[in-house]
Design a protein around this motif. Sequence first.
Motif, mmCIF file in Angstrom:
data_model
loop_
_atom_site.group_PDB
_atom_site.id
_atom_site.type_symbol
_atom_site.label_atom_id
_atom_site.label_comp_id
_atom_site.label_asym_id
_atom_site.label_seq_id
_atom_site.Cartn_x
_atom_site.Cartn_y
_atom_site.Cartn_z
ATOM 1 N N LEU A 34 22.224 7.856 -8.547
ATOM 2 C CA LEU A 34 20.913 8.095 -9.096
ATOM 3 C C LEU A 34 19.631 8.171 -7.977
ATOM 4 O O LEU A 34 19.028 9.146 -7.953
ATOM 5 N N VAL A 35 19.511 7.250 -7.275
ATOM 6 C CA VAL A 35 18.513 7.103 -6.504
ATOM 7 C C VAL A 35 18.578 8.273 -5.546
ATOM 8 O O VAL A 35 17.653 8.778 -5.041
ATOM 9 N N ALA A 66 17.451 11.584 -6.879
ATOM 10 C CA ALA A 66 16.493 11.800 -7.232
ATOM 11 C C ALA A 66 15.389 11.869 -5.976
ATOM 12 O O ALA A 66 14.318 12.432 -6.239
ATOM 13 N N THR A 67 15.958 11.457 -4.942
ATOM 14 C CA THR A 67 15.087 11.601 -3.659
ATOM 15 C C THR A 67 15.598 13.036 -2.985
ATOM 16 O O THR A 67 14.826 13.398 -1.919
#
Length: 269
Positions: free
Chosen positions: A55-56, A59-60
């Motif tokens: 997810l990180v 998201a980036t």
Amino acid sequence: RGLRRGQGAAHRAEGRPRDRPARTAGAAGTAVPGTVASPGTLTPMSVPIAGLLFLVTLATRLPFATSHLWAHDSVLYERAIAHFDPAAQSPQPPGYLWYVLLARGVTALTGDANAAMVLIAALASAAAVALLYLLAARLFDERTARAAAVLLLTSVTFWGEGAVAYPYTLLAALTTGCALLFWLATRSERDRPLVAAPTESERGPLVAAAETGSERDHPLVATPRSGRLLVLASLVWGLAVGFRTDLAFFLAPLWLLAAYHVRSRMVVM
């Protein structure tokens, strides 16, 4: 209490350490809560951490998604989504059939070929980071796995490839996924270490274990699960070659190594 003190004094006099309870590990290479995970095992938090890394990473990438075709090859892929013809550079040979079909399917949802390829790149980069974490946790330990995942997540080159219409992050995800499956295939149901083929002195106990039906508990026997995982890993590798044909060459040595280790642990009757 006096008896324990006396035993402790006897141990010290003889230079022997006092007996301590041994840590145990759970089945299938999962550490029991409250114990220190040994190399090659996954902790109860491994899968949630992998999901968080996914997810990180996603998201980036999405905030930096490009709205235009990135390079010449991106144009060729866009042409292939509309009409597949490698002979006419649509796309360049050998064609990357599965990638074009995947991009065509996502384009049907997004309505734009560039947006579809960028979305595939972003998702693949997130999958590559999560898979690298899981693979490194199996090969080494949690600390090494987290460091490897963070390094890949923050790599400038890899970050950029996850925001453009290019298939290289998909190549990273497929390569890491195949490596993880091949590694799992070389492990037995009880997460035994890799071993060589049985020697003559070991062949007798193996045959005896097979006759009594306890061969699955012998450390030199490849279990049916190992064979099934090798078949699954081989199928995934075959599908990955349809996305990137160079994986046929890059992963062939790894497949041969995995097949050799699984085969060498079979009981020869």
